[in-house]
Design an enzyme around this catalytic site. Structure first.
Site, PDB file in Angstrom:
ATOM      1  N   SER A  50       4.843  -5.492 -13.656  1.00  0.00           N
ATOM      2  CA  SER A  50       5.928  -5.557 -12.676  1.00  0.00           C
ATOM      3  C   SER A  50       5.868  -4.403 -11.676  1.00  0.00           C
ATOM      4  O   SER A  50       6.595  -4.394 -10.682  1.00  0.00           O
ATOM      5  CB  SER A  50       7.276  -5.577 -13.390  1.00  0.00           C
ATOM      6  OG  SER A  50       7.517  -4.319 -13.976  1.00  0.00           O
ATOM      7  N   HIS A  51       5.026  -3.408 -11.928  1.00  0.00           N
ATOM      8  CA  HIS A  51       4.902  -2.290 -10.982  1.00  0.00           C
ATOM      9  C   HIS A  51       3.521  -2.212 -10.338  1.00  0.00           C
ATOM     10  O   HIS A  51       3.163  -1.205  -9.760  1.00  0.00           O
ATOM     11  CB  HIS A  51       5.248  -0.953 -11.661  1.00  0.00           C
ATOM     12  CG  HIS A  51       6.705  -0.795 -11.911  1.00  0.00           C
ATOM     13  ND1 HIS A  51       7.294  -1.120 -13.106  1.00  0.00           N
ATOM     14  CD2 HIS A  51       7.715  -0.396 -11.102  1.00  0.00           C
ATOM     15  CE1 HIS A  51       8.604  -0.899 -13.037  1.00  0.00           C
ATOM     16  NE2 HIS A  51       8.883  -0.473 -11.839  1.00  0.00           N
ATOM     17  N   GLU A 191      13.725  -8.469 -16.730  1.00  0.00           N
ATOM     18  CA  GLU A 191      13.548  -9.132 -18.028  1.00  0.00           C
ATOM     19  C   GLU A 191      14.576 -10.263 -18.189  1.00  0.00           C
ATOM     20  O   GLU A 191      14.256 -11.353 -18.678  1.00  0.00           O
ATOM     21  CB  GLU A 191      13.727  -8.080 -19.132  1.00  0.00           C
ATOM     22  CG  GLU A 191      13.219  -8.455 -20.498  1.00  0.00           C
ATOM     23  CD  GLU A 191      11.718  -8.653 -20.516  1.00  0.00           C
ATOM     24  OE1 GLU A 191      11.280  -9.607 -21.153  1.00  0.00           O
ATOM     25  OE2 GLU A 191      10.989  -7.874 -19.851  1.00  0.00           O
TER      26      GLU A 191
END
Lengths: 340, 340
Positions: A50-51, A191
Site C-alpha cells: 500500500s506504500h 484494511e
C-alpha cells in the site's frame, strides 16, 4: 486476481523511473518528484504494497484535488538550540523532511536531543523512511503525525482522532536498524476498505457504527468510526499524537484537518514531529558499548521465536535488491495510465 | 473485607506523618524520606490504592533486602546542552528526580527540548508524579522506565520485558493537566497477584504459562509470563522502553535488572528517562494560543461521553483535599506496625 504470469517484474530503477514519469506528468515540481519517488521506491522495495507504486494513484488523486502545492519550496526555520521547524508551504512532507534533516542531525549531535517540526505539509506515506534516515546518522528517532478524524476515543462514539502513527528507530550494527511504525487505530483504514470491497465482515474491535455500536460491517464502520488499538491505552497514545504533532508545533489536529478537507478526500494536511536523540549525549565515548548491549535484547526476542518489528520488511528489501519487485499487471497498467 | 466502619479516616498531613515515621524507622535518610513521602501522599490522595500508603509495605520489604542505598546522595551531571544525568547511587528514584528537575527545566526552556536520565535508582512508584512536576513548569513531558523481566514479547513464550510504563503530560489551564501513565503489559503484575490471592481466574490475554500456552490460571501466569497490551504494537512499545530507558542512558534492561535481583524480590533497579519539551521552543509568543487550541480536543473527547486519562484520579484528588482519605483498618495497622 493476480498470478505470477500476470505480474510485471521491475528493477528498483524501473520503479523509480515509473514514479518519476507519473509524478512529473501530474505537474509536480522536480525536487518533490525526487523526494516522493524515494519514498515510493522504498515502499515497493520493502514489500509494503500500500506504500509502493500503488501510492502513485493516491498521490495523483490528491494532486487533482488541488490541495497540494506542487512547486512548494520548504522554508527551514532554525529555532531554539534543540528545535528546527520546516514550513512545507502546503507541499508533500518528503521534501520538507529532506531540507530539515541536516539541521536536526546537527542539533541532536550538539545538544544530545533535538526536534524537527514539519508544518503545513501533505502526508501520505509511512513514517519509517524518515525514521531510517535519522537512524542512519547513529541517532535514536521518534516520529508522529495526526491524519484525518476517523477514529473514536476509547469510550466514545464519534470520529475525532486520526489513525495517528507512532514510529521509532534504534541504530544497530549492520544494515537493518530496529524500527517500528504503526497506526494507533486498531487497523489501517485501507484494511477496512479492502474488506468492504471484498464483501467481508470485519472482526469486532475495529469499528463502531454511526450510533456508536460495535459493528462487523465494514461500510458501517467507515460511516461510523474506527477504534484505537489496545483500548484506553491506545486511545491515550492517539490523543498524545494529536497534541504533540498538532498544537505543540502550531499545526492542525485530525479534526481540523478533515474539516479543512471539506469532503475533497485528499491526503491529510498538517504537521509531523520528529525527535532525535544522540546516545553520545548521555554516554560520550561509552555509547557504542551500550548500543551493542541492546543486541542481547534483540537476540533474546528472536531466540524465543518472536519477530522483531520490520523483520519481514527487511527480508523483502533483501529480496527486492537482489531480484527486483513483482507488481500486479492491473496496478502496473493503472500507474502507466498516469504517465500517458 | 473492609467496610466504612472499619476504615480509618486520615488527613493528607496525617498520611504524610505516617509515611515519614515509617520510612525513618526503616533507616531511610531524611532527604529520601521527604521525597518518597511526597509520592506516597500523592498516590493515596489520588485514590491509587496500590501507590498510596500500601507502598510503604513494599518499600519496607525492599529496604530489608539491603538492595537500596538508604542514604544515597544523588550526583547531578550536566551533560550536553540538552541532557542532564543524575546518578541516584543506588537510592530511590524520587530524590534523584528532584535534584535533576531544575536543570531539566532550565535546559528545556533554553533549547526547546531536553532529557533527564536517572541512573542506578530503585523504582517503585508510578511515573505521573514526575510527569506532573515537569508539566507544572509549562512543559510537555514524557517518562519511561523498564522494570523486571516478567513480560513476553508478542509471539514469544518467555519473560524478557518489564511492565515498562509510558507516561505523558500536557499542560492545561487550571489545576489538572492531561496526563496518562500506563504499563505496556496487559495489566499490572499486582492485578494478577490479586486474582491469585482471591482464587479467581484471569481473562485470556493477560498471561501465558511456563510452556508459552495461553492461561487463565493466575499462578501459572506468574510462573510463566505476562503479555503486553495491544499485541505486537504494545510489544514494540515495551521494547522501545527497554532501549531508551536502558542502554540509551547506560542503564539496565529488565532482564539485567531481574538477574541482578537474584531472587531477592526487591523493586527493580535501573534507569528512567524523562523528556521535556517547551512549546515556546516551537512557537515563541504564540505558544499559549495553540496550547489553548488543545482544549477543543479535550472538550470533544469529554463531550462524546469518553473520559480523559487521569480524570478519575483528579476527582479523587479533589475529594481527598477536601475530606481526607479512608484507609482500610488492616492496611493502617500493617503500616503502623512498621513504625513500632
Amino acid at each position: 486476481m493476480t498470478n505470477q504470469q500476470s505480474d510485471v517484474l521491475l528493477s528498483l530503477d524501473e520503479v523509480a523511473a515509473l514514479s518519476r514519469a507519473a509524478l512529473l506528468r501530474q505537474g509536480l515540481a522536480e525536487a518533490h518528484v525526487e523526494a516522493v519517488t524515494a519514498t515510493i521506491v522504498a515502499g515497493e522495495r520493502d514489500g509494503c504494497a500500500s506504500h509502493g507504486i500503488y501510492r502513485l494513484l493516491v498521490c495523483a488523486d490528491t494532486l487533482k484535488t488541488g490541495k497540494v502545492a506542487k512547486d512548494a519550496i520548504p522554508v527551514v526555520d532554525d529555532r531554539a538550540g534543540g528545535v528546527v521547524r520546516v514550513n512545507a508551504k502546503g507541499g508533500f512532507a518528503q521534501l520538507a523532511f529532506q531540507r530539515g534533516l541536516p539541521l536536526l542531525v546537527e542539533k541532536a549531535k550538539r545538544n544530545g536531543i533535538a526536534a524537527l517540526a514539519i508544518n503545513d505539509c501533505v502526508h501520505f506515506a509511512a513514517l519509517w523512511p524518515e525514521i531510517e534516515a535519522v537512524v542512519a546518522e547513529g541517532l535514536v528517532a521518534f516520529a508522529f503525525t495526526p491524519s484525518h478524524a476517523w477514529v473514536a476515543p476509547a469510550g466514545g462514539t464519534k470520529p475525532l482522532l486520526g489513525t495517528n502513527p507512532i514510529a521509532f528507530g534504534w541504530p544497530r550494527p549492520g544494515p537493518y536498524p530496529f524500527v517500528f511504525d504503526f497506526a494507533t487505530s486498531a487497523v489501517a483504514r485501507g484494511e477496512i476498505e479492502l474488506h468492504r470491497r471484498a464483501g467481508k465482515a470485519i472482526p469486532e474491535g475495529w469499528g463502531i457504527d454511526a450510533e456508536g455500536r460495535s459493528t462487523t460491517d465494514p461500510a458501517a464502520a467507515m460511516a461510523g468510526a474506527m477504534l484505537t488499538f489496545g483500548g484506553h491505552k491506545g486511545s491515550a497514545l492517539s490523543i498524545m499524537v494529536e497534541l504533540i504533532a498538532g498544537p505543540l508545533i502550531g499545526d492542525l489536529t485530525s479534526a481540523e484537518s478533515i474539516a479543512l478537507d471539506a469532503g475533497a478526500k485528499a491526503s491529510p494536511i498538517g504537521g509531523e514531529l520528529i525527535l532525535a536523540i544522540d546516545p553520545a549525549g548521555f554516554l560520550g565515548g561509552e555509547a557504542a558499548q551500550h548500543i551493542d548491549r541492546a543486541e542481547t535484547l534483540f537476540d533474546a526476542v528472536v531466540g524465543q521465536g518472536a519477530r522483531l518489528p520490520s523483520q519481514r520488511r527487511f527480508e523483502a528489501r533483501k529480496r527486492s535488491l537482489a531480484e527486483g519487485v513483482r507488481v500486479p499487471r492491473k496496478l502496473y497498467d493503472d500507474v502507466l495510465a498516469l504517465v500517458r
